[in-house]
Enzyme design. Structure first.
Site, PDB file in Angstrom:
ATOM      1  CG  MET A 195      41.982  36.179  29.179  1.00  0.00           C
ATOM      2  SD  MET A 195      40.701  35.101  29.687  1.00  0.00           S
ATOM      3  CE  MET A 195      39.226  35.770  29.329  1.00  0.00           C
ATOM      4  CB  ALA A 196      46.978  35.981  24.550  1.00  0.00           C
ATOM      5  CD  GLN A 206      47.436  43.150  29.547  1.00  0.00           C
ATOM      6  OE1 GLN A 206      47.636  41.939  28.910  1.00  0.00           O
ATOM      7  NE2 GLN A 206      47.619  42.874  30.965  1.00  0.00           N
ATOM      8  CB  CYS A 213      53.659  37.493  30.942  1.00  0.00           C
ATOM      9  SG  CYS A 213      53.932  36.363  29.636  1.00  0.00           S
ATOM     10  CE  LYS A 265      45.093  40.671  34.559  1.00  0.00           C
ATOM     11  NZ  LYS A 265      45.983  39.436  33.935  1.00  0.00           N
ATOM     12  CG  ASP A 320      40.176  30.836  41.336  1.00  0.00           C
ATOM     13  OD1 ASP A 320      40.608  30.303  40.288  1.00  0.00           O
ATOM     14  OD2 ASP A 320      40.936  30.450  42.120  1.00  0.00           O
ATOM     15  N   GLY A 345      38.335  36.383  34.323  1.00  0.00           N
ATOM     16  CA  GLY A 345      39.101  35.897  33.216  1.00  0.00           C
ATOM     17  C   GLY A 345      38.359  34.565  32.495  1.00  0.00           C
ATOM     18  NE  ARG A 346      41.523  30.669  34.841  1.00  0.00           N
ATOM     19  CZ  ARG A 346      41.984  29.879  35.776  1.00  0.00           C
ATOM     20  NH1 ARG A 346      42.337  28.929  35.654  1.00  0.00           N
ATOM     21  NH2 ARG A 346      41.942  30.352  37.000  1.00  0.00           N
TER      22      ARG A 346
HETATM   23  C1  LIG Z   1      43.660  32.007  27.267  1.00  0.00           C
HETATM   24  C2  LIG Z   1      44.249  33.250  28.358  1.00  0.00           C
HETATM   25  C3  LIG Z   1      45.153  34.048  27.717  1.00  0.00           C
HETATM   26  C4  LIG Z   1      45.585  35.214  28.827  1.00  0.00           C
HETATM   27  N1  LIG Z   1      46.241  36.137  28.164  1.00  0.00           N
HETATM   28  C5  LIG Z   1      46.601  37.081  29.074  1.00  0.00           C
HETATM   29  C6  LIG Z   1      47.242  38.490  28.796  1.00  0.00           C
HETATM   30  O1  LIG Z   1      47.554  38.480  27.338  1.00  0.00           O
HETATM   31  N2  LIG Z   1      47.464  39.501  29.587  1.00  0.00           N
HETATM   32  C7  LIG Z   1      47.173  39.307  30.695  1.00  0.00           C
HETATM   33  O2  LIG Z   1      47.416  40.457  31.610  1.00  0.00           O
HETATM   34  N3  LIG Z   1      46.758  38.085  31.283  1.00  0.00           N
HETATM   35  C8  LIG Z   1      46.435  37.093  30.462  1.00  0.00           C
HETATM   36  N4  LIG Z   1      45.824  35.904  31.009  1.00  0.00           N
HETATM   37  C9  LIG Z   1      45.402  35.970  32.626  1.00  0.00           C
HETATM   38  C10 LIG Z   1      44.183  36.464  32.983  1.00  0.00           C
HETATM   39  O3  LIG Z   1      44.121  38.016  32.542  1.00  0.00           O
HETATM   40  C11 LIG Z   1      43.791  36.282  34.207  1.00  0.00           C
HETATM   41  O4  LIG Z   1      44.740  37.126  34.819  1.00  0.00           O
HETATM   42  C12 LIG Z   1      43.946  34.845  34.685  1.00  0.00           C
HETATM   43  O5  LIG Z   1      43.124  34.168  33.995  1.00  0.00           O
HETATM   44  C13 LIG Z   1      43.170  34.771  36.283  1.00  0.00           C
HETATM   45  O6  LIG Z   1      42.156  34.937  36.249  1.00  0.00           O
HETATM   46  P1  LIG Z   1      40.691  33.934  36.297  1.00  0.00           P
HETATM   47  O7  LIG Z   1      41.127  33.086  37.216  1.00  0.00           O
HETATM   48  O8  LIG Z   1      39.584  34.792  36.160  1.00  0.00           O
HETATM   49  O9  LIG Z   1      40.833  33.218  35.067  1.00  0.00           O
HETATM   50  C14 LIG Z   1      45.548  34.821  30.269  1.00  0.00           C
HETATM   51  C15 LIG Z   1      44.711  34.016  30.632  1.00  0.00           C
HETATM   52  C16 LIG Z   1      44.058  32.928  29.745  1.00  0.00           C
HETATM   53  C17 LIG Z   1      43.276  31.936  30.338  1.00  0.00           C
END
Ligand SMILES: Cc1cc2nc3c(=O)[nH]c(=O)nc-3n(C[C@H](O)[C@H](O)[C@H](O)COP(=O)(O)O)c2cc1C
Length: 381
Positions: free
Chosen positions: A26-27, A80, A111, A153, A217, A239-240
């Site tokens: 996550m960026a 990544q 992305c 991914k 999720d 992630g979140r």
């Molecule tokens: C703040 C933020 C930054 C993210 N940055 C990236 C990233 O740089 N590379 C990537 O593959 N996914 C990125 N994602 C997506 C997450 O890796 C993940 O695929 C997405 O949030 C879904 O998973 P979740 O429902 O568990 O959050 C980002 C998500 C968030 C919320």
């Protein structure tokens, strides 16, 4: 849900994850500081860095190098990469391994940023199957001599009428990727709605020889078990759900070991983790930059706790470690998290939003030429 029948160890090339849990890249979030906290709560998983741009890495961009800080005890070192050209991605992979000791490389093809997809990068790239294969194959070959696994991914596709997850999974498998991870939303969905776990099950059925990881999720530890049982996936990417809650990795370890997850901590425990997080960020970035970056983490940590509007506002402008400590000391450490707040969404929730592709993009499926202008130079974006 019966996790006792699900395998607990996940092999990604030579790496062994126990529990089979990955911190999603996550960026702006998965810095050395945040990864350290997550690792301490849940040793045994895989904790991926912020996204790094292949071209920025190859050109020796300072910001990118700063993102490649790892703790001495951080093993495996995981990063990544984002890239659109096989040669650049291969060179970046070699540098990650040779210069930074990276032991796992994840390639990002999900992305949804308009500036990226409009040029044919990110989530638009899987449509270009030949180029996709060339990029993945180049990274795999660049990493193979060092025994470093490359994973891929991606999302379900561009939109419901243009799904690419199965073809992407099969290409990754054929090109030697060590695992694939599916964020079960389309680029058009961005972060809106529920992730479609059925798509994870379909990918698992289509990709037989390498692990399939599910993403989307997982808000509480038991969601991970449910995802594995419902989809048959081999591991989960979180992630979140862990934003402002790095202890989710302790809960995940507990649940995979057949123990119940802990109850949400009282605020005093949260405050201690917040202080530590800010201190670790300050070690890398210096106090002013670190505290500025910490403000959104503060909002996630305090989400659901009745700390009051004044404290919330003050945390939103906090600018020093001393100020943070003073603000946290003034909040009742016994404050509980109301049960309903556990599943409140945090982080991105935007979408849906139409995805713009370059003109004629769908006619270029077998064209291996990298798209011009899709190589963003800013890592972590
Ligand atoms: C703040 C933020 C930054 C993210 N940055 C990236 C990233 O740089 N590379 C990537 O593959 N996914 C990125 N994602 C997506 C997450 O890796 C993940 O695929 C997405 O949030 C879904 O998973 P979740 O429902 O568990 O959050 C980002 C998500 C968030 C919320």
């Amino acid at each position: 849900m019966d996790l006792t029948t699900a395998p607990r160890t996940l092999a990604i090339g030579p790496l062994r994850l126990d529990p089979p849990v990955v911190l999603a890249p996550m960026a702006g979030v998965t810095t050395r500081a945040f990864r350290r906290l997550c690792r301490q709560f849940g040793p045994g998983g895989l904790y991926v860095s912020e996204m790094l741009t292949a071209r920025a890495l190859v050109e020796g961009n300072d910001r990118t190098a700063r993102m490649l800080r790892f703790d001495d005890d951080e093993r495996p070192r995981s990063a990544q990469l984002y890239g659109v050209a096989p040669g650049t991605v291969a060179e970046a992979t070699r540098r990650l391994i040779g210069d930074f000791g990276v032991e796992h490389v994840d390639l990002n093809f999900g992305c949804p940023a308009p500036k990226v997809t409009a040029k044919g990068g990110g989530a638009a790239l899987p449509i270009r199957r030949r180029l996709l294969a060339d990029i993945i194959g180049a990274a795999v070959r660049a990493a193979a001599g060092d025994g470093v696994p490359v994973t891929v991914k991606f999302r379900r596709g561009v939109h419901d009428g243009l799904l690419t997850a199965l073809s992407t999974g099969r290409i990754a498998e054929a090109e030697g990727a060590a695992a694939v991870a599916l964020h079960a939303r389309t680029a058009e969905q961005r972060y809106a709605g529920d992730a479609d776990w059925e798509a994870i099950a379909e990918l698992k059925a289509a990709v037989a020889t390498i692990p399939v990881l599910g993403n989307g999720d997982i808000w509480e530890a038991h969601d991970a078990g449910r995802m594995m049982v419902e989809t048959g996936c081999d591991g989960v990417v979180v992630g979140r759900g862990c934003l402002g809650r790095p202890w989710l990795f302790a809960d995940l370890a507990a649940v995979f070991a057949g123990r119940p997850a802990a109850l949400p901590p009282a605020f005093g425990v949260v405050a201690g983790v917040m202080r530590r997080h800010a201190e670790l960020l300050a070690e890398d970035e210096g106090e002013p930059t670190a505290l500025c970056a910490f403000r959104r983490h503060a909002a996630w940590y305090t989400q659901g706790y009745a700390i009051g509007a004044d404290a919330r506002r003050a945390l939103g402008t906090v600018s020093s470690l001393a100020e943070l400590a003073g603000l946290l000391d003034a909040i009742d450490p016994a404050l509980p998290l109301p049960p309903e707040a556990v599943r409140w969404k945090r982080g991105h929730t935007d979408g849906p939003r139409p995805v713009r592709l370059p003109d004629g993009w769908l006619r270029l499926v077998d064209d291996p030429t990298p798209p011009a202008g899709a190589e963003i130079l800013i890592s972590g974006g």
